[in-house]
Design an enzyme around this catalytic site. Sequence first.
Site, PDB file in Angstrom:
ATOM      1  N   HIS A   1     -61.771 176.484 -90.223  1.00 22.86           N
ATOM      2  CA  HIS A   1     -62.576 175.421 -90.739  1.00 22.86           C
ATOM      3  C   HIS A   1     -61.506 174.184 -91.298  1.00 22.86           C
ATOM      4  O   HIS A   1     -61.378 173.681 -92.440  1.00 22.86           O
ATOM      5  CB  HIS A   1     -63.237 176.086 -92.320  1.00 22.86           C
ATOM      6  CG  HIS A   1     -64.404 175.071 -92.636  1.00 22.86           C
ATOM      7  ND1 HIS A   1     -65.584 175.320 -93.329  1.00 22.86           N
ATOM      8  CD2 HIS A   1     -64.550 173.598 -92.691  1.00 22.86           C
ATOM      9  CE1 HIS A   1     -66.478 174.319 -93.357  1.00 22.86           C
ATOM     10  NE2 HIS A   1     -65.646 173.350 -93.098  1.00 22.86           N
TER      11      HIS A   1
ATOM     12  N   ARG B   1     -71.502 174.317 -88.961  1.00 25.38           N
ATOM     13  CA  ARG B   1     -71.615 175.636 -89.917  1.00 25.38           C
ATOM     14  C   ARG B   1     -71.694 176.705 -89.323  1.00 25.38           C
ATOM     15  O   ARG B   1     -72.609 176.859 -88.389  1.00 25.38           O
ATOM     16  CB  ARG B   1     -73.045 175.317 -90.810  1.00 25.38           C
ATOM     17  CG  ARG B   1     -72.607 174.087 -91.852  1.00 25.38           C
ATOM     18  CD  ARG B   1     -71.723 174.601 -93.090  1.00 25.38           C
ATOM     19  NE  ARG B   1     -71.572 173.599 -93.933  1.00 25.38           N
ATOM     20  CZ  ARG B   1     -70.575 172.687 -94.098  1.00 25.38           C
ATOM     21  NH1 ARG B   1     -69.549 172.579 -92.946  1.00 25.38           N
ATOM     22  NH2 ARG B   1     -70.452 171.562 -94.978  1.00 25.38           N
TER      23      ARG B   1
HETATM   24  P1  NDP Z   1     -75.229 163.573 -90.774  1.00 19.87           P
HETATM   25  O1  NDP Z   1     -76.304 163.769 -91.619  1.00 19.87           O
HETATM   26  O2  NDP Z   1     -74.829 162.037 -90.636  1.00 19.87           O
HETATM   27  O3  NDP Z   1     -76.042 163.503 -89.193  1.00 19.87           O
HETATM   28  C1  NDP Z   1     -76.747 164.751 -88.979  1.00 19.87           C
HETATM   29  C2  NDP Z   1     -77.468 164.709 -87.369  1.00 19.87           C
HETATM   30  O4  NDP Z   1     -78.001 165.617 -87.007  1.00 19.87           O
HETATM   31  C3  NDP Z   1     -78.155 163.372 -87.222  1.00 19.87           C
HETATM   32  O5  NDP Z   1     -78.054 162.696 -85.841  1.00 19.87           O
HETATM   33  C4  NDP Z   1     -79.577 164.041 -87.319  1.00 19.87           C
HETATM   34  O6  NDP Z   1     -80.793 163.303 -86.703  1.00 19.87           O
HETATM   35  C5  NDP Z   1     -79.314 165.323 -86.410  1.00 19.87           C
HETATM   36  N1  NDP Z   1     -80.169 166.369 -86.871  1.00 19.87           N
HETATM   37  C6  NDP Z   1     -80.544 166.870 -87.974  1.00 19.87           C
HETATM   38  N2  NDP Z   1     -81.588 167.825 -88.101  1.00 19.87           N
HETATM   39  C7  NDP Z   1     -81.821 167.632 -86.707  1.00 19.87           C
HETATM   40  C8  NDP Z   1     -82.902 168.541 -86.034  1.00 19.87           C
HETATM   41  N3  NDP Z   1     -83.524 169.503 -86.512  1.00 19.87           N
HETATM   42  N4  NDP Z   1     -82.909 168.655 -84.686  1.00 19.87           N
HETATM   43  C9  NDP Z   1     -81.911 167.564 -84.196  1.00 19.87           C
HETATM   44  N5  NDP Z   1     -81.194 166.850 -84.549  1.00 19.87           N
HETATM   45  C10 NDP Z   1     -80.933 167.164 -85.883  1.00 19.87           C
HETATM   46  O7  NDP Z   1     -74.197 164.634 -90.916  1.00 19.87           O
HETATM   47  P2  NDP Z   1     -72.782 164.279 -90.371  1.00 19.87           P
HETATM   48  O8  NDP Z   1     -72.420 164.238 -89.019  1.00 19.87           O
HETATM   49  O9  NDP Z   1     -71.925 163.673 -91.540  1.00 19.87           O
HETATM   50  O10 NDP Z   1     -72.288 165.783 -90.559  1.00 19.87           O
HETATM   51  C11 NDP Z   1     -72.554 166.913 -89.576  1.00 19.87           C
HETATM   52  C12 NDP Z   1     -72.168 168.202 -90.363  1.00 19.87           C
HETATM   53  O11 NDP Z   1     -70.857 168.267 -89.809  1.00 19.87           O
HETATM   54  C13 NDP Z   1     -72.233 168.276 -91.851  1.00 19.87           C
HETATM   55  O12 NDP Z   1     -73.551 168.513 -92.140  1.00 19.87           O
HETATM   56  C14 NDP Z   1     -71.419 169.622 -91.816  1.00 19.87           C
HETATM   57  O13 NDP Z   1     -72.002 170.865 -91.723  1.00 19.87           O
HETATM   58  C15 NDP Z   1     -70.332 169.407 -90.775  1.00 19.87           C
HETATM   59  N6  NDP Z   1     -69.076 169.237 -91.100  1.00 19.87           N
HETATM   60  C16 NDP Z   1     -68.096 170.000 -90.739  1.00 19.87           C
HETATM   61  C17 NDP Z   1     -66.664 169.917 -91.126  1.00 19.87           C
HETATM   62  C18 NDP Z   1     -65.474 170.852 -90.715  1.00 19.87           C
HETATM   63  O14 NDP Z   1     -64.439 170.536 -91.116  1.00 19.87           O
HETATM   64  N7  NDP Z   1     -65.892 171.606 -89.793  1.00 19.87           N
HETATM   65  C19 NDP Z   1     -66.275 168.330 -91.704  1.00 19.87           C
HETATM   66  C20 NDP Z   1     -67.512 167.801 -92.128  1.00 19.87           C
HETATM   67  C21 NDP Z   1     -68.614 168.194 -91.780  1.00 19.87           C
HETATM   68  P3  NDP Z   1     -81.227 161.792 -87.022  1.00 19.87           P
HETATM   69  O15 NDP Z   1     -80.120 160.956 -86.404  1.00 19.87           O
HETATM   70  O16 NDP Z   1     -82.429 161.712 -86.226  1.00 19.87           O
HETATM   71  O17 NDP Z   1     -81.253 161.923 -88.604  1.00 19.87           O
HETATM   72  C1  OXD Z   2     -67.813 169.452 -94.988  1.00 20.99           C
HETATM   73  C2  OXD Z   2     -66.724 170.406 -94.669  1.00 20.99           C
HETATM   74  O1  OXD Z   2     -68.857 169.404 -95.139  1.00 20.99           O
HETATM   75  O2  OXD Z   2     -65.689 170.229 -94.726  1.00 20.99           O
HETATM   76  O3  OXD Z   2     -67.122 168.043 -95.360  1.00 20.99           O
HETATM   77  O4  OXD Z   2     -67.200 171.366 -93.863  1.00 20.99           O
END
Ligand code: NDP
Ligand code: OXD
Length: 309
Positions: free
Chosen positions: A272, A224
């Site tokens: 994006h 993000r």
């Molecule tokens: P998940 O919710 O599956 O995973 C999040 C990970 O981040 C987990 O490992 C979690 O830890 C970790 N995390 C959360 N908070 C913290 C913190 N404070 N400190 C350290 N680690 C933390 O998310 P996704 O993998 O599905 O997606 C991640 C992000 O990717 C989405 O939220 C979105 O913003 C972005 N995205 C971007 C896209 C693009 O096209 N650019 C497409 C899709 C998504 P834990 O394992 O301990 O829970």
């Molecule tokens: C998502 C994205 O969150 O596209 O899936 O950023």
Amino acid sequence: MAVILHLSGPRAQWWLEHLRGLLPEFDVRPWDDPGAPEEIEQAVVWKPPPGGLKRFTNLACIISIGAGIDHVLADPELPAGVPIIRTTGPELLQRMREYVVLHVLRLHRRLPEIEAAQPLREWRQLINPPADERRVGVMGLGNLGGDCAHALALVGFDVAGWSRTPRSLEGVTCLAGEQDLERFLECTEILVNLLPLTPATRGILSRRLFDRLPRGASIINAARGEHLVEEDLLDALDRGQIAQATLDVFHQEPLPPDHPFWDHPQVLVTPHVASLIDPVAGGAAIAANLRRFVAGEPVPDLVDLAQGY
Ligand code: NDP
Ligand code: OXD
């Protein structure tokens, strides 16, 4: 059962028709023609306007057209306690894996320098360490980050991952929490951000973090825009602390035409597209989740609202 759809842009009408086709037993309505608001029980949304959902007083669930839910939680008037479901699936993982491996390899093989040399007709032979001597750090080891870390390890990189709670991933050095952040950063030459946007992670890509990376490290932000303190990155690039930045997400999207990132020689802007939701597969995932939710079956993509991501 009535469903409201919020999605702006050129594909909005296509999505409406597509979801209507996938959900014939539901009455899928467009955002600007919702009918009686109290009839709406489900909302399928991408970046709904603040305050926009509160008029649907019988809302039973909200589905994010995306993996992130920060755009839903950003609404200060979001109806309290309504379950939120995110959209995932193998296509989302595949695309993000492609994006991350592509851009890590680009930075590892110093392609920006070779591309800059071409117009000068300069035969710039750069010797890189092999991948197993290149340390890549993935922030966030969830659905996407875990998959990407694993894929990078399979390519041969020396991969570390950082999460909130301890994780275990084959071929990846897993670190967790604030206490491990220093150790994670000091070993990271190419940093990939795949954290969710939460109060704890907003602005995490800041001067403080950049200065804990080895000098000349590079970053890839595919999560993000609000994770990044933009002026801190520009400063770190100027100081040589950060060599290259690959950015897919921004505070303001589309990125304004006068934004300094557009023509910065050390910044690659992608619009994006790291893992844009596949409308066909994504639509099918949304329809399946909606049906499961309505039938009272377990929905694996249901978000833990207490955790916030
Ligand atoms: P998940 O919710 O599956 O995973 C999040 C990970 O981040 C987990 O490992 C979690 O830890 C970790 N995390 C959360 N908070 C913290 C913190 N404070 N400190 C350290 N680690 C933390 O998310 P996704 O993998 O599905 O997606 C991640 C992000 O990717 C989405 O939220 C979105 O913003 C972005 N995205 C971007 C896209 C693009 O096209 N650019 C497409 C899709 C998504 P834990 O394992 O301990 O829970
Ligand atoms: C998502 C994205 O969150 O596209 O899936 O950023």
